[in-house]
Write a protein that holds these residues in place. Structure first.
Motif, PDB file in Angstrom:
ATOM      1  N   HIS A 154      33.891  40.101  65.554  1.00  0.00           N
ATOM      2  CA  HIS A 154      32.595  39.498  66.119  1.00  0.00           C
ATOM      3  C   HIS A 154      31.627  40.460  66.696  1.00  0.00           C
ATOM      4  O   HIS A 154      30.559  40.299  66.407  1.00  0.00           O
ATOM      5  CB  HIS A 154      33.116  38.339  67.320  1.00  0.00           C
ATOM      6  N   GLU A 155      32.136  41.680  67.097  1.00  0.00           N
ATOM      7  CA  GLU A 155      31.152  42.666  67.491  1.00  0.00           C
ATOM      8  C   GLU A 155      30.613  43.365  66.650  1.00  0.00           C
ATOM      9  O   GLU A 155      29.422  43.547  66.632  1.00  0.00           O
ATOM     10  CB  GLU A 155      32.110  43.775  68.553  1.00  0.00           C
ATOM     11  N   PHE A 156      31.128  43.557  65.346  1.00  0.00           N
ATOM     12  CA  PHE A 156      30.739  44.146  64.195  1.00  0.00           C
ATOM     13  C   PHE A 156      29.475  43.234  63.961  1.00  0.00           C
ATOM     14  O   PHE A 156      28.557  43.752  63.605  1.00  0.00           O
ATOM     15  CB  PHE A 156      31.817  44.303  63.168  1.00  0.00           C
ATOM     16  N   PHE A 157      29.734  41.963  63.636  1.00  0.00           N
ATOM     17  CA  PHE A 157      28.571  41.307  63.209  1.00  0.00           C
ATOM     18  C   PHE A 157      27.638  40.840  64.069  1.00  0.00           C
ATOM     19  O   PHE A 157      26.571  40.763  63.700  1.00  0.00           O
ATOM     20  CB  PHE A 157      29.224  39.716  62.716  1.00  0.00           C
ATOM     21  N   ARG A 158      27.797  40.962  65.523  1.00  0.00           N
ATOM     22  CA  ARG A 158      26.777  41.004  66.525  1.00  0.00           C
ATOM     23  C   ARG A 158      25.725  42.356  66.298  1.00  0.00           C
ATOM     24  O   ARG A 158      24.643  42.187  66.269  1.00  0.00           O
ATOM     25  CB  ARG A 158      27.470  40.942  67.844  1.00  0.00           C
ATOM     26  N   ARG A 159      26.400  43.529  65.979  1.00  0.00           N
ATOM     27  CA  ARG A 159      25.726  44.530  66.118  1.00  0.00           C
ATOM     28  C   ARG A 159      24.712  44.456  64.711  1.00  0.00           C
ATOM     29  O   ARG A 159      23.488  44.775  64.636  1.00  0.00           O
ATOM     30  CB  ARG A 159      26.395  45.699  65.869  1.00  0.00           C
TER      31      ARG A 159
END
Length: 277
Positions: A154-159
């Motif tokens: 989820h952090e990858f896609f948030r970035r």
């Protein structure tokens, strides 16, 4: 930038052979322990009720997701082998990794003592108690690992979504996503996979527009979608068609879509001898 590449080589065949030898060892130890009445951590699984062939999706990844959700929970016995449906074996004992698994180490203690004609160090009751403590630790570790994986996906896609907003370029956060399983008979909340980054997550897929308006995308069909926003804390990802992308704010912590939170797996049952019930 991380690039994933599938490697097809003879080493893959070697790994498969090693895996099969490990399974064979587990079955052999289970049968040997049963024959000689050695208390061991016999592992098994009841036969699941699977959909018919016509009900299973043709896409291999989607099929795996459906079948995985049908699997029954694991069982443990310390007295007799129990059927292991997933492996297709009448009995199974984890034995090949005593350095990293405590249950394997216990099995080594038991088998080696028997082979040396020594007293078996652990009774079935001792095995039950030790396995209970060990399996709790393993479950906690596995849960932490799953939560860590989920967070960083989820952090990858948030970035990526934030970078797209900063540059005004939707293509930065645009990926090919494949619906694998719809979680309801109606609606578009689905388990999807993004093969470009090797990620699987839950999101609400937009309905097809134009002539196909009101129709949810077919299972197994790759769709180009843009990550509108993502939140690793609430485990939520919003996607839209690239043509509908627009600059949006970060999540404010709303967690109304509980479907996006993966349930905790059930604890395995422990089957003991009659005098321990």
């Amino acid at each position: 930038v991380v690039t994933l590449q599938r490697i097809e080589s003879s080493s893959m065949l070697a790994r498969e052979m090693v895996k099969e030898m490990m399974v064979l060892t587990g079955e052999t130890i289970a049968m040997y322990g049963a024959k000689n009445k050695i208390p061991l951590a016999f592992r098994g699984q009841d036969t699941p009720t699977l959909p018919s062939e016509s009900e299973l999706p043709s896409h291999p990844h989607a099929r795996a997701v459906v079948m995985r959700r049908c699997m029954t929970r694991a069982k443990l016995s310390v007295t007799d082998p129990i059927n292991h449906a997933s492996l297709g074996l009448p009995g199974y004992v984890q034995f090949t990794s005593p350095i990293r698994r405590y249950s394997d180490l216990l099995a080594h203690y038991q088998i080696k003592a028997f082979l040396r004609d020594e007293e078996i160090p652990f009774t079935d009751k001792n095995i039950s108690l030790r396995l209970g403590e060990s399996d709790d630790s393993v479950r906690d570790r596995n849960k932490a690992g799953r939560e860590s994986d989920t967070y960083w996906v989820h952090e990858f896609f948030r970035r990526r979504a934030a970078e797209a907003v900063a540059n005004g370029d939707a293509t930065i956060a645009t990926f090919n996503l494949t619906p694998l399983l719809y979680l309801r008979d109606t609606g578009t909340i689905a388990v999807v996979c993004c093969e470009e980054v090797g990620a699987e997550f839950v999101t609400r897929i937009p309905e097809m527009s134009g002539d196909g308006k009101g129709v949810r995308p077919p299972i197994g069909e790759s769709i180009e979608l843009t990550i509108e926003r993502a939140c690793p804390i609430d485990k939520k990802i919003d996607v839209v068609f690239p043509s509908e992308w627009k600059v949006v704010a970060e999540y404010d912590g709303d967690d109304s879509d509980k479907e996006n939170v993966s349930p905790e797996p059930p604890k395995p049952e422990l089957v003991t001898s009659d005098n321990e019930k």
